[in-house]
Design an enzyme around this catalytic site. Sequence first.
Site, mmCIF file in Angstrom:
data_model
loop_
_atom_site.group_PDB
_atom_site.id
_atom_site.type_symbol
_atom_site.label_atom_id
_atom_site.label_comp_id
_atom_site.label_asym_id
_atom_site.label_seq_id
_atom_site.Cartn_x
_atom_site.Cartn_y
_atom_site.Cartn_z
ATOM 1 C CG HIS A 1 -2.067 0.908 1.129
ATOM 2 N ND1 HIS A 1 -2.008 2.252 1.382
ATOM 3 C CD2 HIS A 1 -3.337 0.652 0.733
ATOM 4 C CE1 HIS A 1 -3.195 2.786 1.165
ATOM 5 N NE2 HIS A 1 -4.031 1.841 0.770
ATOM 6 C CG ASP B 1 -8.426 -4.209 -2.902
ATOM 7 O OD1 ASP B 1 -7.642 -3.240 -2.989
ATOM 8 O OD2 ASP B 1 -9.648 -4.122 -3.051
HETATM 9 C C1 SDX Z 1 -6.208 0.102 -2.901
HETATM 10 O O1 SDX Z 1 -4.481 4.592 -1.910
HETATM 11 C C2 SDX Z 1 -5.413 3.970 -1.331
HETATM 12 O O2 SDX Z 1 -5.822 4.309 -0.268
HETATM 13 C C3 SDX Z 1 -5.977 2.773 -2.094
HETATM 14 C C4 SDX Z 1 -6.984 1.914 -1.359
HETATM 15 C C5 SDX Z 1 -8.251 2.677 -1.075
HETATM 16 O O3 SDX Z 1 -8.953 2.296 -0.140
HETATM 17 O O4 SDX Z 1 -8.596 3.591 -1.893
HETATM 18 O O5 SDX Z 1 -6.422 1.469 -0.119
HETATM 19 C C6 SDX Z 1 -7.376 0.706 -2.197
HETATM 20 O O6 SDX Z 1 -5.923 0.475 -4.000
HETATM 21 C C7 SDX Z 1 -5.381 -0.924 -2.178
HETATM 22 C C8 SDX Z 1 -4.165 -1.420 -3.032
HETATM 23 C C9 SDX Z 1 -4.672 -2.515 -3.993
HETATM 24 N N1 SDX Z 1 -3.600 -2.876 -4.948
HETATM 25 C C10 SDX Z 1 -2.963 -4.047 -4.880
HETATM 26 O O7 SDX Z 1 -3.131 -4.864 -3.984
HETATM 27 C C11 SDX Z 1 -2.007 -4.297 -6.055
HETATM 28 C C12 SDX Z 1 -0.683 -4.858 -5.505
HETATM 29 N N2 SDX Z 1 -0.007 -3.775 -4.754
HETATM 30 C C13 SDX Z 1 0.974 -2.987 -5.511
HETATM 31 O O8 SDX Z 1 0.702 -2.804 -6.851
HETATM 32 C C14 SDX Z 1 1.451 -1.761 -4.721
HETATM 33 O O9 SDX Z 1 1.726 -2.183 -3.461
HETATM 34 C C15 SDX Z 1 0.568 -0.533 -4.642
HETATM 35 C C16 SDX Z 1 0.130 -0.056 -5.972
HETATM 36 C C17 SDX Z 1 -0.617 -0.810 -3.809
HETATM 37 C C18 SDX Z 1 1.397 0.578 -3.957
HETATM 38 O O10 SDX Z 1 2.368 0.952 -4.857
HETATM 39 P P1 SDX Z 1 3.479 2.049 -4.436
HETATM 40 O O11 SDX Z 1 3.131 2.768 -3.207
HETATM 41 O O12 SDX Z 1 3.769 2.847 -5.655
HETATM 42 O O13 SDX Z 1 4.653 1.143 -4.031
HETATM 43 P P2 SDX Z 1 5.759 0.683 -5.009
HETATM 44 O O14 SDX Z 1 5.101 0.167 -6.252
HETATM 45 O O15 SDX Z 1 6.734 1.794 -5.145
HETATM 46 O O16 SDX Z 1 6.381 -0.534 -4.233
HETATM 47 C C19 SDX Z 1 7.440 -0.314 -3.321
HETATM 48 C C20 SDX Z 1 8.307 -1.554 -3.473
HETATM 49 C C21 SDX Z 1 8.709 -1.826 -4.920
HETATM 50 O O17 SDX Z 1 9.943 -2.497 -4.903
HETATM 51 P P3 SDX Z 1 11.291 -1.597 -5.128
HETATM 52 O O18 SDX Z 1 11.101 -0.895 -6.460
HETATM 53 O O19 SDX Z 1 11.369 -0.651 -3.950
HETATM 54 O O20 SDX Z 1 12.413 -2.641 -5.153
HETATM 55 O O21 SDX Z 1 7.553 -2.700 -3.054
HETATM 56 C C22 SDX Z 1 7.371 -3.588 -4.164
HETATM 57 C C23 SDX Z 1 7.656 -2.804 -5.420
HETATM 58 O O22 SDX Z 1 8.185 -3.651 -6.420
HETATM 59 N N3 SDX Z 1 5.985 -4.012 -4.112
HETATM 60 C C24 SDX Z 1 5.567 -5.264 -4.295
HETATM 61 C C25 SDX Z 1 4.189 -5.222 -4.109
HETATM 62 N N4 SDX Z 1 3.807 -3.975 -3.825
HETATM 63 C C26 SDX Z 1 4.921 -3.230 -3.835
HETATM 64 N N5 SDX Z 1 6.239 -6.391 -4.600
HETATM 65 C C27 SDX Z 1 5.480 -7.509 -4.724
HETATM 66 N N6 SDX Z 1 4.143 -7.557 -4.555
HETATM 67 C C28 SDX Z 1 3.459 -6.426 -4.244
HETATM 68 N N7 SDX Z 1 2.145 -6.443 -4.078
#
Ligand code: SDX
Length: 433
Positions: A308, A366
Site C-alpha cells: 500500500h 483487497d
Molecule cells: C487500494 O491509496 C489507497 O488508499 C488505495 C486503497 C483505497 O482504499 O482507496 O487502499 C485501495 O488500492 C489498495 C491497493 C490494492 N492494490 C494491490 O493490492 C495491487 C498490488 N499492490 C501494488 O501494486 C502496490 O503495493 C501498490 C500499488 C498498492 C502501492 O504501490 P506504491 O506505493 O507505488 O509502491 P511501489 O510500487 O513503489 O512498491 C514499493 C516496493 C517496490 O519495490 P522496489 O522498487 O522498492 O524494489 O515494493 C514492491 C515494489 O516492487 N511491491 C511489491 C508489491 N507492492 C509493492 N512487490 C510484490 N508484490 C506487491 N504487491
Amino acid sequence: MTKLRSVTLNEKAQSLCELPILSGATGPDVVDIQTLYQQTGMFTYDPGFTSTASCSSAITYIDGEKGILLYRGYPIEQLAEHCTFLEVCYLLLNGELPDTDEIQKFEDTITLHTMVHDQLTNFFKGFRRDAHPMAIMVGVVGALSSFYHDALDIKSKKDRDLSAIRLIAKVPTIVAMCHKYSTGLPFMYPQNKLNYVENFMRMMLGTPCDEFSPNPVLVRALDRILILHADHEQNASTSTVRLAGSSGANPYACITAGIACLWGAAHGGANEAVLNMLEEIGDVSNITTFINKAKDKRDPFRLMGFGHRVYKNYDPRAKLMRDTCHEVLTELGLHDDKIFKLALELERIALEDQYFVEKKLYPNVDYYSGIVLHALGIPSNMFTAMFAMGRTVGWIAHWDEMIADPEQRIGRPRQLYTGAAKRDIPPQHIKRA
Ligand code: SDX
C-alpha cells in the site's frame, strides 16, 4: 490549519526563499509551497504524489505507520462494529454520527431514491452481455446527469445534497442491474420495505420468480464490507474525483471519473485480481513459486492484495475483512473453503519473508474482500463494482468538501519538461502553397 514556523530554501548558501510550515489537527506538518515558483522560478517534483498534500480535508485520516484509519475521527474498528453503512454515510457527509431521528430521515430519503429512470435501462442494451460491469458503470453512471438537470448547480448546497442522495441510493441499483444484464436475467426493482443492503442483495441475487429472504448474518457482513470501503483520504480515485470536480464538472461526471480510475488493478481492481491470483496458485504447494515471482524484479507479477502507498503496517481494514470472511464462511458452512485456507497460508508465508518484511508489504483491504464477496455469491467481475458502491459516499464527501473549500481552484499540476527544445519544421515538411 495553523502556521507555526517556516523553512528556508538555500542554494550555494544563498537563501532562495522562505516557505511557511502548516500544521493540521494531526499527522505530518506540510510546507506551503504555493509561492515557491513565484519566489524561485522552480517547481517541486513528486511523481505519484508520494510527499504531496493536494488539499486540506477533515473527512478521513490514515496513520500508515501505525495502521490507523479514522472516519471523521472515529476508528474504523468501532464504526465497523457499532454502526451501519448508512450511519457511516451520514457521518462522512455531515461530520457527525446521526441521532435516531436523523438516521431514520436519512434512510427514508435514500429508500425513496433507489429507483432509476426507466429510460436508463436503454443504456444497457448498447453493451455486449459480456461487457465488464465497470465499463457499464462508467457509461450508465455518467449518463445519470442527463436525467437530473433539475439539480446540477454545484454552487447550491441543496443541489449538491440531492445529488449525493441520488448517487448513494442509485449506485447499488445500477450495480445490480450490471450483474443482471450480464446474466440475461431481468432487472429487479428495489423494494422500499427492505433496508439498504437487503435491497441490494435482493436486486443482485434474487429473481422475480422467488421470494428473497436475506440471511441477516450475510446482510450484516456486506454492510460492514461497504463501511470498510467507504473512504480512504486522497487515494487515486478520490483524487480523480476532486480533480474532475475542480473544473466545475457535475457530480455524476466526477463520480464516473472516480469509477474509471478505481477500475485499475493497482487500485480497486485488485480484489478481482486477488481471487484470480489465488485460483492461479491453486494449491499451497505452489505458494513459494509465486512468492519468488513477486520478488523477482524481472517478473512483472506482484502479490495482489499486498502492499500500500500509505500503510507500512497492517491495513486495519484487512484484519476486519479477514474476520468478516471467516464469519461468512462459517455461516455458510464453508470454513474449509480451499481458497480461504490458501489465502491464510499465503499471508502467513509472505509476512515471514524478508522481502515483504523489509518493504513493509502487508495485506490490504483487497486481499480478503474477494474471498468473502465470492462466498456471498457475487461473481469476481463484480468485485470492483462492489468497491465502487462502498466508495461512492467517500467520493461525494470529498467532492462536496472541495467545492465548499475557499482555497479550491482548478487543479492544474506543472511538469519537468524533458522533450525537444524549440525547433523549426524541416523544409521537406513545408508544403509549398
Ligand atoms: C487500494 O491509496 C489507497 O488508499 C488505495 C486503497 C483505497 O482504499 O482507496 O487502499 C485501495 O488500492 C489498495 C491497493 C490494492 N492494490 C494491490 O493490492 C495491487 C498490488 N499492490 C501494488 O501494486 C502496490 O503495493 C501498490 C500499488 C498498492 C502501492 O504501490 P506504491 O506505493 O507505488 O509502491 P511501489 O510500487 O513503489 O512498491 C514499493 C516496493 C517496490 O519495490 P522496489 O522498487 O522498492 O524494489 O515494493 C514492491 C515494489 O516492487 N511491491 C511489491 C508489491 N507492492 C509493492 N512487490 C510484490 N508484490 C506487491 N504487491
